[in-house]
Design a protein around this motif. Structure first.
Motif, short mmCIF file in Angstrom:
data_model
loop_
_atom_site.label_atom_id
_atom_site.label_comp_id
_atom_site.label_asym_id
_atom_site.label_seq_id
_atom_site.Cartn_x
_atom_site.Cartn_y
_atom_site.Cartn_z
N LYS A 172 0.83 -1.20 0.00
CA LYS A 172 0.00 0.00 0.00
C LYS A 172 0.87 1.25 0.00
O LYS A 172 1.86 1.33 0.72
CB LYS A 172 -0.91 -0.03 1.23
N ASN A 173 0.50 2.22 -0.84
CA ASN A 173 1.16 3.53 -0.87
C ASN A 173 2.65 3.45 -1.17
O ASN A 173 3.42 4.33 -0.78
CB ASN A 173 0.96 4.27 0.46
N SER A 174 3.10 2.39 -1.82
CA SER A 174 4.51 2.24 -2.20
C SER A 174 5.44 2.32 -0.99
O SER A 174 6.58 2.77 -1.09
CB SER A 174 4.92 3.32 -3.23
N SER A 175 4.94 1.94 0.17
CA SER A 175 5.77 1.95 1.38
C SER A 175 5.51 0.68 2.15
O SER A 175 4.53 -0.03 1.92
CB SER A 175 5.44 3.18 2.23
N GLY A 176 6.38 0.41 3.10
CA GLY A 176 6.21 -0.80 3.89
C GLY A 176 6.69 -2.03 3.14
O GLY A 176 7.37 -1.95 2.12
N HIS A 177 6.32 -3.17 3.66
CA HIS A 177 6.78 -4.44 3.11
C HIS A 177 5.77 -4.97 2.09
O HIS A 177 4.56 -4.82 2.25
CB HIS A 177 6.98 -5.46 4.23
N PHE A 178 6.30 -5.62 1.06
CA PHE A 178 5.45 -6.29 0.10
C PHE A 178 4.85 -7.54 0.75
O PHE A 178 5.50 -8.21 1.55
CB PHE A 178 6.25 -6.70 -1.14
N GLU A 179 3.60 -7.84 0.38
CA GLU A 179 2.92 -9.04 0.86
C GLU A 179 2.62 -9.95 -0.31
O GLU A 179 2.30 -9.49 -1.41
CB GLU A 179 1.60 -8.67 1.55
N ASP A 180 2.73 -11.25 -0.07
CA ASP A 180 2.36 -12.21 -1.10
C ASP A 180 0.85 -12.17 -1.31
O ASP A 180 0.07 -12.21 -0.35
CB ASP A 180 2.77 -13.63 -0.70
N ALA A 181 0.44 -12.10 -2.58
CA ALA A 181 -0.98 -12.15 -2.92
C ALA A 181 -1.34 -13.44 -3.62
O ALA A 181 -2.45 -13.95 -3.47
CB ALA A 181 -1.36 -10.96 -3.81
N TYR A 182 -0.37 -14.00 -4.39
CA TYR A 182 -0.68 -15.18 -5.18
C TYR A 182 0.60 -15.90 -5.54
O TYR A 182 1.62 -15.27 -5.86
CB TYR A 182 -1.42 -14.78 -6.46
N VAL A 183 0.56 -17.23 -5.50
CA VAL A 183 1.62 -18.09 -6.03
C VAL A 183 0.92 -19.22 -6.78
O VAL A 183 0.10 -19.94 -6.21
CB VAL A 183 2.52 -18.67 -4.91
N GLY A 184 1.22 -19.36 -8.07
CA GLY A 184 0.59 -20.40 -8.87
C GLY A 184 0.95 -20.29 -10.33
O GLY A 184 1.86 -19.53 -10.71
N ILE A 185 0.24 -21.02 -11.15
CA ILE A 185 0.60 -21.11 -12.57
C ILE A 185 -0.18 -20.14 -13.44
O ILE A 185 0.14 -19.98 -14.62
CB ILE A 185 0.39 -22.55 -13.09
N GLU A 186 -1.23 -19.49 -12.90
CA GLU A 186 -2.03 -18.58 -13.71
C GLU A 186 -1.27 -17.28 -13.97
O GLU A 186 -0.34 -16.93 -13.24
CB GLU A 186 -3.36 -18.27 -13.02
N CYS A 187 -1.70 -16.55 -15.01
CA CYS A 187 -1.06 -15.28 -15.38
C CYS A 187 -1.93 -14.09 -15.04
O CYS A 187 -1.74 -12.99 -15.59
CB CYS A 187 -0.72 -15.27 -16.87
N GLU A 188 -2.90 -14.27 -14.15
CA GLU A 188 -3.70 -13.16 -13.65
C GLU A 188 -4.29 -13.53 -12.30
O GLU A 188 -4.44 -14.71 -11.97
CB GLU A 188 -4.81 -12.79 -14.64
N PHE A 189 -4.59 -12.48 -11.53
CA PHE A 189 -5.14 -12.71 -10.19
C PHE A 189 -5.82 -11.42 -9.74
O PHE A 189 -5.33 -10.32 -10.00
CB PHE A 189 -4.04 -13.09 -9.20
#
Length: 433
Positions: free
Chosen positions: A210-227
């Motif tokens: 959020k807001n280009s600050s802080g730590h990145f969070e995982d949203a998705y891990v898998g074989i698809e090319c969209e989420f």
């Protein structure tokens, strides 16, 4: 008139020059950003390489020190284990030497008294017979005792050299990049693609912050090319990045160039207050509880707009009923217990599709836990009947790997729709986004 024409032409030329200058400045700004990306990523890459190889040096040095210590401890253990029997044998031999010395001294004394009655010589002879001067302890030969040595394979350096010479790589571009960010109600659909055709991806990893600050969070891990990343606050910038893992490898590729995205669409919410349903804190998940009351649960507001995709994901299922329904409608009508009615389209838990309360011939797979149901619609044309104009919408309902497409006729224009669901047995849990 000629002067006026020249003045007009001059003003037009100056306006064109201003636009040209503004465009050039904009491109200079883009060029400057591209330069900063190259130089900034080069600095980060140098730092990452130096830190990685310094860590490798420290780790390898520690491993070599640990291995050396383990080998030295083995030498110490072998030495202690095999020296002890020799020490015991040495003590036994030294004891025998001391005994023989004492016996020799006694023999010399007995011989010096040879002129007496011979009792001293008799005593000495008897003592010598009891000592067993012909019994000698065994002493191991040199081939029977350990001879320690260090066995070191110089081929290790060659193998290490080969591995080190191929360790690490520098890529001018990440193998995957974010292709598109699409606004969704309370979320953002992220699409990415490979830009390195030679890279064989095993799976992808999407992160956001959020807001280009802080730590990145995982949203998705898998074989698809969209989420679709959900729980996105409207009108706030989020930063997204994606990477990939090569086929058969454990490490992840470099991250893509981060992209900023936001949504101006408020999230879909179920309307609270219906006794038969319990809602999550964000009101995007509805659970049919065990309350005896039946009822039709509507959305809090008419937040579904044609041109968007409305998605329902069934998190858990209960016993099916022919009157069950999931779908969209023009308005809320209190007192009903199903969307199988006029001015609504829906799918029942059996997979039957209803348009304005009439069941279609085409049918979708039965709805169960894990099912994902999507609604897409667009305005096709404006027709008419005896009572007035008709608004025709092309509706696509998808479930599993099948779709049903039909035209939905409405007597009045409607820019936004409500969504709703009804279940007659407990256990059904539906997420909307």
């Amino acid at each position: 008139m000629e002067l006026d024409g020249l003045l007009l032409e001059a003003e037009e030329s100056m306006a064109a020059a201003r636009n040209y200058k503004a465009e050039l400045k904009q491109r200079l700004l883009g060029l400057s950003q591209a330069r900063r990306q190259i130089t900034g990523s080069a600095v980060q890459t140098r730092d990452a390489l130096q830190q990685h190889f310094q860590d490798m040096k420290s780790a390898v040095s520690k491993m070599l020190d640990d291995r050396l210590l383990a080998l030295l401890q083995q030498v110490d253990a072998i030495e202690r284990e095999n020296i002890k029997p020799l020490d015991d044998c040495q003590k036994l031999l030294e004891l025998g030497v001391n005994t023989a010395d004492g016996l020799l001294r006694e023999g010399e004394v007995a011989l010096s008294c040879n002129g007496g009655d011979g009792q001293d010589l008799c005593n000495f002879t008897n003592k010598a017979l009891h000592i067993q001067l012909d019994s000698l302890p065994e002493v191991p030969s040199l081939v029977e005792v350990p001879c320690l040595s260090a066995q070191l394979d110089d081929a290790f350096l060659s193998v290490a050299r080969d591995h080190i010479s191929q360790h690490g790589a520098v890529a001018s571009r990440p193998p995957v990049q974010i292709e598109e960010l699409v606004e969704r109600p309370g979320g953002i659909l992220v699409r990415w693609c490979k830009v390195d055709e030679d890279f064989v991806a095993q799976d992808f990893r999407l992160q956001f912050r959020k807001n280009s600050s802080g730590h990145f969070e995982d949203a998705y891990v898998g074989i698809e090319c969209e989420f679709i990343v959900l729980h996105i606050d409207p009108h706030i910038d989020y930063q997204f990045r994606v990477c990939a893992r090569g086929d058969g490898r454990q490490e992840w590729s470099p991250w893509s160039v981060p992209q900023l995205g936001h949504t101006s669409l408020i999230p879909h919410e179920w309307s609270p207050g219906l006794d038969g349903y319990s809602l999550s804190s964000r009101r995007n998940i509805a659970l049919r509880n065990d309350a005896p009351q039946h009822g039709l649960l509507y959305s809090k507001a008419a937040t579904y707009h044609p041109g968007q995709t409305l998605t329902f994901r069934v998190e858990s299922s209960g016993a099916p009923d022919q009157r069950d329904s999931i779908g969209v409608c023009v308005e809320k009508v209190d007192g009903l217990d199903s969307l199988q009615r006029d001015r609504a389209v829906c799918i029942s838990s059996s997979g039957a599709v209803y348009v304005n309360g009439k069941e279609m011939t085409n049918q979708l797979p039965p709805v169960s836990s894990g099912s994902t149901i999507t609604f897409d619609m667009e305005l096709v044309s404006l027709g008419a009947n005896n009572e007035g104009p008709l608004h025709r919408r092309r509706v696509t309902i998808g479930s599993g790997n099948r779709e049903v497409v039909f035209d939905w006729l409405l007597e009045q224009s409607c820019d936004s729709l409500y969504f709703g669901c009804s279940f007659f047995h407990p256990g059904w849990k539906v997420l909307v986004f």
